[in-house]
Write a protein that holds these residues in place. Sequence first.
Motif, PDB file in Angstrom:
ATOM      1  N   ASN A  80       0.836  -1.208   0.000  1.00 34.82           N
ATOM      2  CA  ASN A  80       0.000   0.000   0.000  1.00 34.82           C
ATOM      3  C   ASN A  80       0.867   1.253   0.000  1.00 34.82           C
ATOM      4  OD1 ASN A  80      -2.326  -1.539  -0.019  1.00 34.82           O
ATOM      5  ND2 ASN A  80      -2.628  -1.431   2.190  1.00 34.82           N
ATOM      6  N   VAL A  81       1.936   1.233   0.815  1.00 30.23           N
ATOM      7  CA  VAL A  81       2.856   2.379   0.849  1.00 30.23           C
ATOM      8  C   VAL A  81       3.508   2.545  -0.518  1.00 30.23           C
ATOM      9  CG1 VAL A  81       5.035   3.196   1.829  1.00 30.23           C
ATOM     10  CG2 VAL A  81       3.266   2.283   3.331  1.00 30.23           C
ATOM     11  N   SER A  82       3.974   1.432  -1.095  1.00 30.48           N
ATOM     12  CA  SER A  82       4.616   1.495  -2.415  1.00 30.48           C
ATOM     13  C   SER A  82       3.635   1.982  -3.469  1.00 30.48           C
ATOM     14  CB  SER A  82       5.159   0.118  -2.806  1.00 30.48           C
ATOM     15  OG  SER A  82       6.174  -0.284  -1.929  1.00 30.48           O
ATOM     16  N   GLN A  83       2.395   1.509  -3.397  1.00 30.64           N
ATOM     17  CA  GLN A  83       1.382   1.943  -4.360  1.00 30.64           C
ATOM     18  C   GLN A  83       1.135   3.438  -4.221  1.00 30.64           C
ATOM     19  OE1 GLN A  83      -0.071   0.004  -6.784  1.00 30.64           O
ATOM     20  NE2 GLN A  83      -0.938   1.905  -7.545  1.00 30.64           N
ATOM     21  N   ALA A  84       1.069   3.928  -2.982  1.00 29.97           N
ATOM     22  CA  ALA A  84       0.855   5.361  -2.758  1.00 29.97           C
ATOM     23  C   ALA A  84       2.029   6.161  -3.315  1.00 29.97           C
ATOM     24  CB  ALA A  84       0.670   5.646  -1.264  1.00 29.97           C
ATOM     25  N   GLU A  85       3.256   5.681  -3.069  1.00 32.11           N
ATOM     26  CA  GLU A  85       4.430   6.370  -3.619  1.00 32.11           C
ATOM     27  C   GLU A  85       4.402   6.347  -5.140  1.00 32.11           C
ATOM     28  OE1 GLU A  85       7.975   4.665  -1.979  1.00 32.11           O
ATOM     29  OE2 GLU A  85       7.471   5.276   0.060  1.00 32.11           O
TER      30      GLU A  85
END
Length: 156
Positions: A80-85
């Motif tokens: 999720n963090v990677s997707q947001a980035e």
Amino acid sequence: MKTILICAATAIAFTSCVPQKKYDDLERSYYQTLDEHATVTRELTLAKHDIETLNSQLKNTKEELYVKDTALANVQRLMNVSQAEFDNLMQEMHSALNSSSEKSKTFFNQLTDKEKQTENLLKQISDLEKKVETQNAEIIRLKREAFIQNIQEQVK
């Protein structure tokens, strides 16, 4: 009364005695029942052991599942963090592309304007050069006329 007692003792003797065949059958049935009881007790013990083993395996499986579930949750958080980035970077890239596109359009428009101004200036220079040539030709013609008039005056 004696007769009753004798009859009763005889009846008790006959009724309390079990024939040998029936006794042997009862004894065989008793030992067979004891064997069956021992077998069922052994099977029950094995079943209890199997239940304990299965409970232990279930506990281990639950612990492994908890560890894997926790790892999965951590991986999903990281995803999720990677997707947001990634989404932020894509948005920044689109903004940069749009900005770059706008700057390119502005630069192209400015360049087009400068080219038109240059063409106008070149045309003005060309027109001025033609005027200068025309005036030079006029000056030369006037100088010739003046020179000719001067010579004619001197000759007179």
